[in-house]
Design an enzyme around this catalytic site. Structure first.
Site, PDB file in Angstrom:
ATOM      1  N   ARG A  63      -5.530  14.678  -7.731  1.00  0.00           N
ATOM      2  CA  ARG A  63      -5.179  13.281  -7.958  1.00  0.00           C
ATOM      3  C   ARG A  63      -6.327  12.368  -7.521  1.00  0.00           C
ATOM      4  O   ARG A  63      -6.689  12.346  -6.345  1.00  0.00           O
ATOM      5  CB  ARG A  63      -3.903  12.913  -7.195  1.00  0.00           C
ATOM      6  CG  ARG A  63      -2.667  13.641  -7.707  1.00  0.00           C
ATOM      7  CD  ARG A  63      -1.434  13.252  -6.916  1.00  0.00           C
ATOM      8  NE  ARG A  63      -1.544  13.649  -5.515  1.00  0.00           N
ATOM      9  CZ  ARG A  63      -0.615  13.402  -4.591  1.00  0.00           C
ATOM     10  NH1 ARG A  63       0.488  12.739  -4.917  1.00  0.00           N
ATOM     11  NH2 ARG A  63      -0.779  13.808  -3.348  1.00  0.00           N
ATOM     12  N   ASP A  65      -8.213   8.641  -6.943  1.00  0.00           N
ATOM     13  CA  ASP A  65      -7.801   7.324  -6.465  1.00  0.00           C
ATOM     14  C   ASP A  65      -8.094   6.237  -7.490  1.00  0.00           C
ATOM     15  O   ASP A  65      -8.759   6.476  -8.509  1.00  0.00           O
ATOM     16  CB  ASP A  65      -8.538   6.984  -5.167  1.00  0.00           C
ATOM     17  CG  ASP A  65      -8.148   7.891  -4.019  1.00  0.00           C
ATOM     18  OD1 ASP A  65      -7.020   8.411  -4.044  1.00  0.00           O
ATOM     19  OD2 ASP A  65      -8.974   8.066  -3.104  1.00  0.00           O
ATOM     20  N   TYR A 123     -17.078  17.131  -7.049  1.00  0.00           N
ATOM     21  CA  TYR A 123     -17.275  15.709  -7.330  1.00  0.00           C
ATOM     22  C   TYR A 123     -18.765  15.379  -7.252  1.00  0.00           C
ATOM     23  O   TYR A 123     -19.530  16.048  -6.545  1.00  0.00           O
ATOM     24  CB  TYR A 123     -16.549  14.838  -6.307  1.00  0.00           C
ATOM     25  CG  TYR A 123     -15.055  14.743  -6.459  1.00  0.00           C
ATOM     26  CD1 TYR A 123     -14.460  13.629  -7.059  1.00  0.00           C
ATOM     27  CD2 TYR A 123     -14.216  15.750  -5.968  1.00  0.00           C
ATOM     28  CE1 TYR A 123     -13.085  13.533  -7.175  1.00  0.00           C
ATOM     29  CE2 TYR A 123     -12.842  15.658  -6.090  1.00  0.00           C
ATOM     30  CZ  TYR A 123     -12.275  14.543  -6.694  1.00  0.00           C
ATOM     31  OH  TYR A 123     -10.913  14.446  -6.811  1.00  0.00           O
ATOM     32  N   ARG A 210     -15.647   9.703  -0.328  1.00  0.00           N
ATOM     33  CA  ARG A 210     -16.128   8.333  -0.177  1.00  0.00           C
ATOM     34  C   ARG A 210     -16.525   8.036   1.262  1.00  0.00           C
ATOM     35  O   ARG A 210     -17.473   7.293   1.523  1.00  0.00           O
ATOM     36  CB  ARG A 210     -15.071   7.349  -0.672  1.00  0.00           C
ATOM     37  CG  ARG A 210     -14.857   7.423  -2.190  1.00  0.00           C
ATOM     38  CD  ARG A 210     -13.632   6.652  -2.618  1.00  0.00           C
ATOM     39  NE  ARG A 210     -13.710   5.258  -2.244  1.00  0.00           N
ATOM     40  CZ  ARG A 210     -12.689   4.391  -2.350  1.00  0.00           C
ATOM     41  NH1 ARG A 210     -11.512   4.824  -2.802  1.00  0.00           N
ATOM     42  NH2 ARG A 210     -12.839   3.134  -2.009  1.00  0.00           N
TER      43      ARG A 210
END
Length: 321
Positions: A63, A65, A123, A210
Site C-alpha cells: 500500500r 501513501d 522503491y 521517506r
C-alpha cells in the site's frame, strides 16, 4: 522486447488473475480505498467492476501513501466472470483515469497472493539536485537546492543493510506490530543533477523510505556525519529522527515473487531513468534467509472471511462431506 507481447483475445480467463499496475499518485490519497478521498484501489476496482458487470475487489503487494507513484504495483483478484486477457486489460484502461494504467494481466494459481507471496519490494527515491526548482519533473522528483554528496550518502546508507529494528525510521502512527525489517540493499547514485536512492527489502514500515531519504539528504548536505544513519538506527526512537522527505520523489518499482509464479518481467522504472539501461527485466539475488524460505514453500490463501489460511478455499470445498 517482452513488454510488446500481444494481448490474447481468444482464450477466456477465469479464477485468480494477477496484473501489473502503473500510476501517478499525485492526486490520490494513496493506494488504499477511502470513502472521503480518491484512491488508486477505488479507481481500479471501479474500472474492473464495469468490465465484469459485477463488483470486483483487488489486493495489492504494497500500500503506497498519498502522492507516491508506482511503475510495478502487483495486484490480484478472483475473477467473478470469464473475460479474455485483452478484454480485461484494454477494457480496464478504457475505464481508468489517465494517471492509472494496467500494464499486463496473467492467470495465476490459487496459491498466489500479491501480498503474502511477495519476497521483496523495491522503491526508488528521486532527488533533483540543482539550484532552481524543477518544472517538467516536478510531480516525480523531490527538489534539493543544496549540493549533495551522493558517494557520502551511499557509504552512510550501508549501515542500514541487513535485518534491523527500524523504529527510528517508521512513522509515529505506523500500525505495524513488529518494527524489524530485512533491508536487502540500498544504493545511492548520481546521474547528472539526479540523485537516486534505490532500496529493496522484504517489506517496509510506514514512511520508512521517506525517513531514510530525509536522513541521507542531511548527510549529503553535510549537516550530519556519515555515522548518523547507524547512530539513529541504534536509538530506536523516531522522535530523535530527521525530517520525512516529500512523497513526490518516491516510486514503487518492483515486487519479487518465487519463480514458479512466472509473472511478466519488466524494466525497472520509473521511465525517467530509462537512460540508465535498466530495460532488461533482470533482478538481483534475494537473500537466502529463513523468512524468504518460508515465503517460498508456505503458500497462503485468503478465505471468504478475509483470514489467512494454509489451504486453498476451493480444495476445502471439494473435500467437505
Amino acid at each position: 522486447m517482452a513488454f510488446f507481447s500481444r494481448q490474447d483475445d481468444n482464450q477466456p480467463l477465469s479464477g485468480r488473475l494477477a496484473l501489473g499496475v502503473e500510476y501517478d499518485g499525485t492526486r490520490y490519497c494513496g493506494w488504499q480505498r477511502l470513502r472521503q478521498a480518491d484512491s488508486v484501489q477505488g479507481a481500479l476496482e471501479a474500472a474492473l467492476s464495469k468490465i465484469a458487470a459485477t463488483p470486483v475487489r483487488v489486493l495489492c503487494s504494497g500500500r503506497t501513501d498519498s502522492g507516491v507513484h508506482a511503475t510495478r504495483q502487483i495486484v490480484h483478484f478472483d475473477a467473478p466472470v470469464v473475460r479474455t486477457q485483452k478484454a480485461w486489460v484494454f477494457g480496464a484502461n478504457a475505464k481508468l483515469p489517465r494517471d492509472i494504467a494496467v500494464r499486463w494481466l496473467v492467470p495465476v494459481g490459487d496459491d498466489f497472493h500479491s501480498r503474502f507471496s511477495a519476497l521483496a519490494r523495491r522503491y526508488r527515491y528521486l532527488i533533483l539536485n540543482q539550484p532552481t526548482r524543477p518544472v517538467m519533473e516536478r510531480h516525480n522528483v523531490t527538489w534539493c537546492r543544496e549540493p549533495l554528496d551522493a558517494d557520502r550518502m551511499h557509504r552512510a546508507a550501508q549501515a542500514l543493510v541487513g535485518e534491523h529494528d527500524f523504529s527510528s525510521y517508521r512513522a509515529a502512527g505506523c500500525q505495524s506490530k513488529v518494527p524489524v525489517r530485512h533491508l536487502h540493499f540500498i544504493d545511492v547514485r548520481r546521474f547528472g543533477p539526479l540523485v537516486m536512492i534505490d532500496v529493496q527489502a522484504n517489506a517496509f514500515l510506514h514512511h520508512m523510505i521517506r525517513n531514510i531519504a530525509g536522513v541521507l539528504v542531511a548527510v549529503g548536505r553535510g549537516d550530519e556525519g556519515e555515522a548518523y544513519p547507524a547512530e539513529l538506527l541504534a536509538l530506536r526512537d523516531r522522535r530523535l529522527g530527521n525530517v520525512t522527505a516529500p512523497a513526490c520523489g518516491l516510486h514503487f518499482v518492483d515486487v519479487r515473487f518465487d519463480e514458479r509464479f512466472e509473472l511478466p518481467e519488466e524494466p525497472v522504472g520509473p521511465q525517467l531513468l530509462s537512460f540508465l539501461g535498466d530495460w532488461t527485466g533482470e533482478r538481483g539475488e534475494i537473500p537466502d534467509t529463513p523468512l524468504m524460505r518460508r515465503r517460498r514453500v508456505w503458500p497462503k490463501w485468503i478465505d471468504d472471511e478475509g483470514r489467512v489460511v494454509d489451504e486453498p478455499p476451493r480444495a476445502r470445498l471439494e473435500t467437505t462431506p
